[in-house]
Motif scaffolding. Structure first.
Motif, PDB file in Angstrom:
ATOM      1  N   THR A 100       0.819  -1.212   0.000  1.00 43.45           N
ATOM      2  CA  THR A 100       0.000   0.000   0.000  1.00 43.45           C
ATOM      3  C   THR A 100       0.856   1.267   0.000  1.00 43.45           C
ATOM      4  N   THR A 101       1.831   1.311   0.895  1.00 44.25           N
ATOM      5  CA  THR A 101       2.671   2.511   0.992  1.00 44.25           C
ATOM      6  C   THR A 101       3.595   2.652  -0.215  1.00 44.25           C
ATOM      7  N   ARG A 102       4.056   1.531  -0.784  1.00 43.09           N
ATOM      8  CA  ARG A 102       4.907   1.615  -1.982  1.00 43.09           C
ATOM      9  C   ARG A 102       4.122   2.191  -3.152  1.00 43.09           C
ATOM     10  N   ILE A 103       2.905   1.730  -3.352  1.00 43.90           N
ATOM     11  CA  ILE A 103       2.080   2.239  -4.444  1.00 43.90           C
ATOM     12  C   ILE A 103       1.734   3.710  -4.224  1.00 43.90           C
ATOM     13  N   LEU A 104       1.419   4.081  -2.980  1.00 43.50           N
ATOM     14  CA  LEU A 104       1.143   5.488  -2.673  1.00 43.50           C
ATOM     15  C   LEU A 104       2.350   6.367  -2.994  1.00 43.50           C
ATOM     16  N   LEU A 105       3.542   5.873  -2.651  1.00 42.12           N
ATOM     17  CA  LEU A 105       4.761   6.636  -2.914  1.00 42.12           C
ATOM     18  C   LEU A 105       4.997   6.786  -4.408  1.00 42.12           C
ATOM     19  N   MET A 106       4.760   5.724  -5.161  1.00 38.72           N
ATOM     20  CA  MET A 106       4.934   5.779  -6.612  1.00 38.72           C
ATOM     21  C   MET A 106       3.942   6.754  -7.249  1.00 38.72           C
ATOM     22  N   LEU A 107       2.730   6.803  -6.711  1.00 42.16           N
ATOM     23  CA  LEU A 107       1.723   7.718  -7.237  1.00 42.16           C
ATOM     24  C   LEU A 107       2.017   9.176  -6.864  1.00 42.16           C
ATOM     25  N   ALA A 108       2.705   9.380  -5.733  1.00 40.87           N
ATOM     26  CA  ALA A 108       2.934  10.732  -5.232  1.00 40.87           C
ATOM     27  C   ALA A 108       4.225  11.355  -5.742  1.00 40.87           C
ATOM     28  N   ILE A 109       5.211  10.548  -6.112  1.00 39.07           N
ATOM     29  CA  ILE A 109       6.538  11.082  -6.395  1.00 39.07           C
ATOM     30  C   ILE A 109       6.555  11.967  -7.646  1.00 39.07           C
ATOM     31  N   TRP A 110       5.819  11.589  -8.693  1.00 46.23           N
ATOM     32  CA  TRP A 110       5.815  12.411  -9.913  1.00 46.23           C
ATOM     33  C   TRP A 110       5.129  13.750  -9.677  1.00 46.23           C
ATOM     34  N   PRO A 111       3.902  13.780  -9.103  1.00 44.71           N
ATOM     35  CA  PRO A 111       3.291  15.088  -8.790  1.00 44.71           C
ATOM     36  C   PRO A 111       4.144  15.938  -7.858  1.00 44.71           C
ATOM     37  N   ALA A 112       4.882  15.290  -6.954  1.00 48.18           N
ATOM     38  CA  ALA A 112       5.730  16.034  -6.022  1.00 48.18           C
ATOM     39  C   ALA A 112       6.821  16.793  -6.771  1.00 48.18           C
ATOM     40  N   PHE A 113       7.501  16.131  -7.711  1.00 44.75           N
ATOM     41  CA  PHE A 113       8.543  16.801  -8.491  1.00 44.75           C
ATOM     42  C   PHE A 113       7.934  17.847  -9.434  1.00 44.75           C
ATOM     43  N   ALA A 114       6.757  17.557  -9.955  1.00 46.21           N
ATOM     44  CA  ALA A 114       6.090  18.538 -10.812  1.00 46.21           C
ATOM     45  C   ALA A 114       5.746  19.796 -10.021  1.00 46.21           C
ATOM     46  N   LEU A 115       5.273  19.618  -8.796  1.00 49.67           N
ATOM     47  CA  LEU A 115       4.945  20.767  -7.940  1.00 49.67           C
ATOM     48  C   LEU A 115       6.192  21.560  -7.591  1.00 49.67           C
ATOM     49  N   LEU A 116       7.294  20.859  -7.320  1.00 48.12           N
ATOM     50  CA  LEU A 116       8.548  21.538  -6.991  1.00 48.12           C
ATOM     51  C   LEU A 116       9.023  22.405  -8.147  1.00 48.12           C
ATOM     52  N   ASN A 117       8.905  21.901  -9.354  1.00 47.54           N
ATOM     53  CA  ASN A 117       9.363  22.669 -10.514  1.00 47.54           C
ATOM     54  C   ASN A 117       8.405  23.803 -10.851  1.00 47.54           C
ATOM     55  N   LYS A 118       7.133  23.651 -10.510  1.00 49.80           N
ATOM     56  CA  LYS A 118       6.162  24.709 -10.757  1.00 49.80           C
ATOM     57  C   LYS A 118       6.269  25.812  -9.715  1.00 49.80           C
ATOM     58  N   SER A 119       6.512  25.422  -8.447  1.00 48.50           N
ATOM     59  CA  SER A 119       6.634  26.401  -7.358  1.00 48.50           C
ATOM     60  C   SER A 119       7.931  26.145  -6.598  1.00 48.50           C
ATOM     61  N   PRO A 120       9.071  26.533  -7.156  1.00 50.68           N
ATOM     62  CA  PRO A 120      10.363  26.238  -6.538  1.00 50.68           C
ATOM     63  C   PRO A 120      10.685  27.166  -5.369  1.00 50.68           C
ATOM     64  N   ASN A 121      10.130  26.875  -4.212  1.00 45.05           N
ATOM     65  CA  ASN A 121      10.434  27.676  -3.031  1.00 45.05           C
ATOM     66  C   ASN A 121      10.624  26.743  -1.833  1.00 45.05           C
ATOM     67  N   ALA A 122      11.138  27.294  -0.743  1.00 48.73           N
ATOM     68  CA  ALA A 122      11.463  26.486   0.437  1.00 48.73           C
ATOM     69  C   ALA A 122      10.225  25.835   1.035  1.00 48.73           C
ATOM     70  N   THR A 123       9.121  26.524   1.039  1.00 45.22           N
ATOM     71  CA  THR A 123       7.890  25.975   1.615  1.00 45.22           C
ATOM     72  C   THR A 123       7.441  24.730   0.856  1.00 45.22           C
ATOM     73  N   THR A 124       7.493  24.806  -0.466  1.00 46.93           N
ATOM     74  CA  THR A 124       7.104  23.655  -1.283  1.00 46.93           C
ATOM     75  C   THR A 124       8.040  22.487  -1.051  1.00 46.93           C
ATOM     76  N   LEU A 125       9.345  22.764  -1.017  1.00 47.85           N
ATOM     77  CA  LEU A 125      10.316  21.698  -0.798  1.00 47.85           C
ATOM     78  C   LEU A 125      10.075  20.992   0.531  1.00 47.85           C
ATOM     79  N   LEU A 126       9.894  21.747   1.599  1.00 50.34           N
ATOM     80  CA  LEU A 126       9.694  21.150   2.919  1.00 50.34           C
ATOM     81  C   LEU A 126       8.370  20.386   2.987  1.00 50.34           C
ATOM     82  N   ALA A 127       7.340  20.911   2.326  1.00 49.84           N
ATOM     83  CA  ALA A 127       6.057  20.205   2.300  1.00 49.84           C
ATOM     84  C   ALA A 127       6.174  18.882   1.563  1.00 49.84           C
TER      85      ALA A 127
END
Length: 438
Positions: free
Chosen positions: A319-346
């Motif tokens: 369950t947690t592996r699949i959740l991580l796989m589903l979350a990792i791409w949106p996470a990097f996309a969000l970081l590149n869209k909003s590259p700030n410290a708050t986004t990185l820490l979140a």
């Protein structure tokens, strides 16, 4: 047939002792792993200083690359240490192997603390540094197999996941301690003081921890199997038995380790570097990110181990592996869209929580793949090889993927690809949380 439950299962002899004795067991097993990751963090933190002092290269980038390379050589000796120390643990006992790994780790750390610089000893300086890293890598390769199997075998039958999870929880605490030590020294010392003697302080601190760890391991009790007469003896060459009779377990263990290791190095280490180097965030976010991920791993990994004892290890791991796989791409996309410290820490916070829950049952799952007679050897081999290749070379793989694909999303695809292998491996593993270990 339903798997047996533990409602009336007898506890191991060692677990009938006091809470203090059980706490000592966990501390003794975790201290070596903690020292390894503490050294990992402080070495990486002072890589620029070490490169300048030990490698006579005019180009600062070349100095950094050589410093990082001297750090990375430790991963080459991990599989060798895992094999040799794992076999020693199966034949001589977990306690003796754990004393050996702690002594070797202490030797390597002390060598770095007192190593002369290039200006003082010439070419001997980088040679001493590399030898120290090779010794530490050899020790680290055997540490997880011996200490995790001890925790697994000495734990109450219905708490094996929780006990084994402290091996990985200690990595988070030591990462946090290493990051805070580096920040404190950088904030209080001048550049000249850091280059003169300040960079040695963290390694002296690491060496000073060793006597406490040695006392804990020397005085702990390694309870024998409940039925000594029926307990199988370790074969003369445990490696042959592991490869000949437990090949499927090795493949499953490697798949499990690959998924966890790739995610660990990307989330805990690479994301902070990615934020600074690729997204242009201030350097202080790197250390803060490391502190956050370390603290979460320390707190949440035991929760994952506890949950695996209640709901099953495979279900939680999948369950947690699949959740991580589903979350990792949106996470990097969000970081590149909003590259700030708050986004990185979140992003680091969310991914670290899911990842920590995932690694909670990993220690128990690796040990439960193999019988007692070759358990330390089997667990050490699959863990050390998986970490050496997919952890030690994670930054190399990711950087190469970015260059080849021209995509800053390459780190996410790396975690997803390794995660697929992990999902397949867990699907092929039998659920052991509600079965007797041996």
């Amino acid at each position: 047939m339903n798997a047996p439950t533990f409602a009336s299962a007898p506890a191991n002899p060692s677990m009938q002792t006091s809470r203090a004795a059980r706490t000592r067991l966990v501390l003794a097993a975790a201290v070596g792993n903690a020292l390894e990751f503490y050294d990992f963090i402080v070495y990486a933190f002072f890589a620029l200083t070490i490169g300048k002092l030990f490698f006579p290269v005019d180009d600062p980038v070349g100095q950094l690359l050589l410093a990082v390379a001297s750090f990375g050589v430790g991963f080459f000796t991990r599989p060798i240490g895992g094999l040799l120390i794992g076999m020693y643990a199966d034949r001589a006992g977990r306690k003796k192997a754990m004393l050996l790994t702690l002594g070797l780790m202490a030797l390597g750390t002390a060598m770095i603390a007192v190593a002369p610089t290039y200006a003082q000893a010439g070419i001997a300086a980088p040679i001493i540094l590399v030898i120290a890293r090779l010794i530490q890598g050899f020790s680290a390769g055997g540490e997880v197999g011996a200490s995790t199997t001890l925790l697994l075998e000495q734990a109450p039958a219905n708490r094996r996941g929780f006990y084994a999870s402290w091996q990985f929880s200690s990595q988070g605490l030591s990462a946090l301690a290493g990051a805070l030590t580096g920040v404190a020294l950088t904030a209080t010392l001048t550049t000249a003081q850091l280059e003169s003697w300040g960079w040695r302080v963290p390694f002296f601190i690491g060496t000073a921890i060793v006597p406490v760890g040695w006392w804990l391991r020397r005085t702990m009790e390694e309870a024998p199997p409940q039925n000594v007469a029926a307990a199988p003896k370790a074969p003369k060459i445990p490696l042959v038995t592991v490869l000949r009779e437990h090949g499927r377990a090795v493949l499953n263990g490697l798949g499990l380790t690959i998924g966890g290791t790739s995610a660990h190095f990307i989330i805990v280490f690479y994301l902070s570097i990615y934020g600074v180097k690729t997204l242009g965030l201030p350097s202080w976010t790197s250390m803060l990110s490391g502190c956050v991920s370390g603290a979460i791993l320390f707190i949440v990994a035991p929760i994952g181990g506890y949950l695996s004892d209640r709901i099953g290890r495979n279900k939680l791991a999948q369950t947690t592996r699949i959740l991580l796989m589903l979350a990792i791409w949106p996470a990097f996309a969000l970081l590149n869209k909003s590259p700030n410290a708050t986004t990185l820490l979140a992003v680091v916070t969310v991914l670290s929580i899911v990842h920590s829950l995932n690694v909670g049952p990993t220690g128990a799952m690796l040990g439960e793949l193999f019988p007692r007679s070759v358990r330390a050897t089997g667990a050490a081999i699959v863990y050390s090889i998986g970490v050496a290749i997919f952890g030690g070379f994670a930054q190399f793989f990711v950087t190469s993927l970015i260059v080849i694909t021209k995509s800053v999303m390459a780190p996410a695809w790396y975690v997803i690809g390794c995660g697929v292998l992990s999902v397949i491996a867990v699907a092929c593993m039998r659920e052991r949380s509600q079965e007797m270990l041996d």
